[in-house]
Design a protein around this motif. Sequence first.
Motif, short mmCIF file in Angstrom:
data_model
loop_
_atom_site.label_atom_id
_atom_site.label_comp_id
_atom_site.label_asym_id
_atom_site.label_seq_id
_atom_site.Cartn_x
_atom_site.Cartn_y
_atom_site.Cartn_z
N CYS A 17 0.80 -1.00 0.12
CA CYS A 17 -0.28 -0.33 0.02
C CYS A 17 0.74 1.06 0.10
O CYS A 17 0.59 2.50 -0.47
CB CYS A 17 -0.52 0.03 1.35
SG CYS A 17 -0.04 0.35 3.14
N SER B 273 1.61 3.08 2.44
CA SER B 273 2.08 3.73 3.57
C SER B 273 1.49 3.03 5.59
O SER B 273 1.78 4.21 5.95
CB SER B 273 0.53 4.68 3.10
OG SER B 273 -1.01 3.85 3.48
N CYS B 274 1.38 1.81 5.34
CA CYS B 274 1.49 0.99 6.55
C CYS B 274 2.45 1.22 7.34
O CYS B 274 3.86 1.64 6.64
CB CYS B 274 0.67 0.00 5.96
SG CYS B 274 2.16 -1.89 5.96
N HIS B 275 2.76 0.84 8.23
CA HIS B 275 4.01 0.46 8.74
C HIS B 275 5.55 0.09 8.38
O HIS B 275 6.30 0.33 8.08
CB HIS B 275 3.85 0.08 10.34
CG HIS B 275 5.22 -0.23 11.43
ND1 HIS B 275 5.78 0.97 12.00
CD2 HIS B 275 6.06 -1.00 11.09
CE1 HIS B 275 6.86 0.93 13.06
NE2 HIS B 275 7.04 -0.94 12.18
N CYS C 99 3.06 -6.04 3.76
CA CYS C 99 2.07 -5.15 3.60
C CYS C 99 1.18 -5.01 4.26
O CYS C 99 0.06 -6.61 4.35
CB CYS C 99 1.89 -4.57 2.39
SG CYS C 99 0.67 -3.36 2.92
N GLU C 100 0.43 -4.29 5.61
CA GLU C 100 -0.24 -4.98 6.64
C GLU C 100 -1.90 -4.70 5.83
O GLU C 100 -2.43 -5.07 6.20
CB GLU C 100 -0.27 -3.73 7.32
CG GLU C 100 0.84 -3.49 8.39
CD GLU C 100 1.29 -2.61 9.11
OE1 GLU C 100 0.31 -2.10 9.46
OE2 GLU C 100 2.22 -2.47 9.32
N ASN C 101 -1.67 -3.81 4.53
CA ASN C 101 -3.10 -3.98 3.50
C ASN C 101 -2.62 -4.72 2.24
O ASN C 101 -3.85 -4.90 2.02
CB ASN C 101 -3.38 -2.55 3.22
CG ASN C 101 -3.43 -2.03 5.25
OD1 ASN C 101 -4.00 -1.68 6.22
ND2 ASN C 101 -2.24 -0.32 4.94
#
Length: 342
Positions: free
Chosen positions: A89, A91-93, A103-105
């Motif tokens: 994404c 933008s996640c951590h 990616c967390e998303n």
Amino acid sequence: MKAVRFIEGGRPPEIVDIAKPEPGPGEVLLRIGGAGVCHSDLHVLDGEVPFQGPFTLGHENAGWIEALGQGVTGWKEGDAVAVYGPWGCGSCHHCQTSAENYCENHASLPTFGGGLGSDGGMAEYMIVPDPRLLVPLGDLDPAQAAPLSDAALTPYHAIRAAQAKLTPDATVLVTGIGGLGQMALQILKATCSSRIVAADISSDKLETARKLGADVVVNSGSKGAEEEIRDLVGGRGVTVALDFVGAQPTIDLASSLIGRDSRLTVVGLAGGTVRYNATSLPYGTQVMVPYWGTRAELMEVIALARSGQIKADIETHDLDEAAKVYERLREGKVPGRAVLVP
């Protein structure tokens, strides 16, 4: 332009003519210099991963910047670059720390990356959606460098994660001396001084392992393989096991040989299972299932290649030969990495 397309699971790739893409705002148009043919593509083609086609295959990509979309800065036309493969994404951590592979998303994204849901590099041109996904190649040839973005990055990530255990008195077991295993041997020789044991069922691949610096080679299909390695490592056992096959026999072999406070890393996707109960693995064992690597690690991989410490063993083919190359890959007849060159 000519492109190698995934249509749907269970169908072979199709070579078709599609329109040359144009970069939109924030995008980069790449003229492809090489796209690696990866075993993971077979899982896509066989429908084992739920992608919706059609899209262009190829997730190991490198080439030259052809055009910059509006707002893109820091790059210029003609720059030689590799494409970072796992698109997160942004933008996640994890993405903010360059670990888009985690990616967390990820579950909510419509695509895993170029060649994995979005149009990849088995074509004359490719759109890269964000310049953050580019890594400069310097003087490296894009066709030679393309496999580094996965076949070298994936083992590098696994090895770097185990670096603290790769001491001079440790033993590392590398199982499966195909494209990734060959890169792993070179990376280990370049980054640590542990004793390296290479295991495979192919005598040709074991000979390749010797040439790449393995200290010991073992036919993992032989009845005495486990005992041979156990005699070598003694009570300490194997400290780091890197399984680039992931079949049940290779996972079982590694599980039987690792010692206490060890690390078992399963990279291969051959369907095996790591069995766990309170006594099945030695105390202190870490189990890792890595996915690709970070953007920063790809920069480090490129640096190793530019310094001459690692080099992918490639064979090049025209796009028209894609279906034939995939069949050879399925039959285990590609000794290193095949690269399609437009």
